[in-house]
Scaffold this motif. Structure first.
Motif, PDB file in Angstrom:
ATOM      1  N   SER A  69      73.743  50.276-126.066  1.00  0.00           N
ATOM      2  CA  SER A  69      72.831  49.671-125.101  1.00  0.00           C
ATOM      3  C   SER A  69      71.400  50.152-125.323  1.00  0.00           C
ATOM      4  CB  SER A  69      73.281  50.010-123.680  1.00  0.00           C
ATOM      5  OG  SER A  69      72.338  49.572-122.738  1.00  0.00           O
ATOM      6  N   SER A  70      70.445  49.287-125.031  1.00  0.00           N
ATOM      7  CA  SER A  70      69.033  49.685-125.136  1.00  0.00           C
ATOM      8  C   SER A  70      68.636  50.606-123.990  1.00  0.00           C
ATOM      9  CB  SER A  70      68.140  48.435-125.145  1.00  0.00           C
ATOM     10  OG  SER A  70      68.393  47.639-123.996  1.00  0.00           O
ATOM     11  N   THR A 120      74.319  54.412-123.040  1.00  0.00           N
ATOM     12  CA  THR A 120      74.821  54.622-124.394  1.00  0.00           C
ATOM     13  C   THR A 120      76.001  55.585-124.387  1.00  0.00           C
ATOM     14  OG1 THR A 120      73.291  56.452-124.787  1.00  0.00           O
ATOM     15  CG2 THR A 120      72.538  54.247-125.392  1.00  0.00           C
ATOM     16  N   GLY A 165      71.951  46.620-128.539  1.00  0.00           N
ATOM     17  CA  GLY A 165      72.931  45.946-127.710  1.00  0.00           C
ATOM     18  C   GLY A 165      73.868  45.056-128.503  1.00  0.00           C
TER      19      GLY A 165
END
Length: 439
Positions: free
Chosen positions: A362-363, A368, A377
């Protein structure tokens, strides 16, 4: 034998710490890869040189299609072992007890699964040791026509006699097709072909292995399997194995055997191009409306689309990249060029595995996995894989069609013979009834 020993060694990996176990495991998996890497080109080359041109594609593809049954068998073994341990050893979920969720006996699960890999290799060991060298190699490269005739007699179960033109010079230096891998002649004849087979296998494995190795992350992201923290370690193995086995049964295995059935009718080029096109379309169709697929009501649709992606990977480039390098190169370099192409594919698998592992994070740093930096992502990762598949379409244009052509015609080993009036090899074999068997 290397595969047998290293499969057993992988399950027996030892060490006083987790790092020690991983180091030992990596050692045995490296040498297992060495054995498989040698068997890849040998299996394809042996089948291509024993098969006739009308059904050669189906026979080579059938060799590779057995991988599908291996994937399915691996999933079933994992299901059986993990289910047995899950019922035998009760454990809390990770969110309740992070340490206790992994019972000490769970260490045996992965070891048993890995050691099962020794069984197929062991079952085929005797017959592989008894298998003779192919007649094409023995006659055209080793220049031993009598041994080639003897080997063919064993395989075909007929009495063959080698007949040679008395003017034929047995010296390898007189053979116009004795050029090496790094020669200008090879580059002129087959340079672009080798670029085509290596790049398409490389690009295919980036997309294929990243999708296969991280199916768990994709399934979790769309909510098809529970979040990892809601399960204990052994039950998570069971849940992921069940999902992967279902995908293999519905998409992977059928795709392989569609290729076997149709490759000699549709052609290698058409199937590979079609496969890359559909993989590109389905990957973008998964990625662009990604939020749509994450909704509970649309998860079945996501699985159907994902299964179709795997289906066209196998009814497409995953099979043809194995078949074509075993057909289009000359006898003396056939297995070498196939091995180079396969090695490029495994390099792509490494890029895909590690790249997707980091990119799919995930950004949002708070979402994360532990120890990983923020990524782009799952959605953007799928878009990148769609772009990789599109490049596969482009490089497929460098790969020639081999349907319905002899190996000598494809490798151009007979072009000098046709124009020299007997200056090349004039070897043929006849059975006791007088029928000719070409070499």
């Amino acid at each position: 034998m290397v595969m047998v020993l290293c499969s057993l060694g992988s399950g027996l990996s030892f060490g006083q710490s987790s790092n020690g176990v991983m180091a030992t495991l990596c050692f045995f998996r490296f040498w297992l890869g060495f054995g498989i890497g040698g068997d890849y080109p040998l299996s394809a080359t042996i089948m291509s040189e024993y098969a006739n041109k009308k059904t050669r594609g189906a026979f080579i593809a059938a060799v590779f299609a057995m991988q599908g049954f291996g994937i399915l068998a691996g999933g079933i073994v994992s299901l059986i072992v993990s289910s047995a341990f899950d019922h035998a050893f009760d454990a809390p979920t990770y969110e309740v007890d992070p340490v206790g969720s992994t019972v000490p006996q769970a260490d045996y699960v992965w070891r048993i699964v890995l050691m099962f890999g020794a069984i197929p290799a062991l079952l085929t060991y005797y017959w592989r040791m008894k298998m003779p060298e192919t007649a094409r190699y023995t006659a055209l490269v080793a220049r031993n026509t009598k041994q080639a005739a003897a080997d063919m007699s064993k395989v075909l179960q007929v009495d063959l006699i080698a007949e040679e033109d008395p003017q034929t010079n047995p010296s390898p230096s007189s053979n116009p097709n004795s050029f090496g891998l790094f020669s200008k002649e090879f580059a002129r004849r087959h340079g672009l072909h080798l670029v085509g087979t290596t790049t398409t296998w490389f690009l295919l494995d980036i997309a294929y292995y990243s999708s296969n190795l991280f199916q768990k992350d994709i399934y979790s992201a769309i909510g098809w399997i529970p979040a990892a923290e809601t399960m204990n370690a052994v039950h998570e193995v069971f849940t992921v194995s069940r999902a992967q086995t279902l995908i293999a049964l519905c998409g992977t295995v059928p795709g392989y055997w569609f290729t076997v059935a149709l490759i000699d009718y549709l052609g290698r080029f058409f199937i590979q191009l079609m496969g890359f096109i559909f993989m590109t379309v389905f990957m973008f169709a998964l990625a662009i409306p990604y939020d749509h697929w994450r909704r509970r009501d649309n998860r079945i649709g996501f699985l159907v689309m994902y299964s179709l992606t795997m289906f066209f990977a196998n009814f497409g480039p995953n099979a043809t990249t194995f078949v074509v390098p075993a057909e289009i190169f000359p006898a003396r370099l056939r297995s070498t060029c196939h091995g180079i192409s396969a090695a490029c594919g495994k390099a792509g698998a490494i890029v895909g595995a590690f790249g997707f592992l980091y990119a799919a994070q995930s950004s949002d740093p708070k979402k994360t996995d532990a120890g990983y930096p923020p990524g782009i992502g799952v959605r953007n990762s799928l878009l990148m894989l769609g772009g990789v598949n599109f490049l596969g379409i482009v490089f497929t244009l460098l790969v020639p069609e081999s349907k319905g052509k002899s190996l000598e015609e494809l490798s151009r080993e007979d072009e000098e013979q046709g124009g020299s009036g007997g200056g090349g090899d004039a070897t043929e074999m006849r059975d006791v009834a007088g029928r000719t068997v070409p070499v």
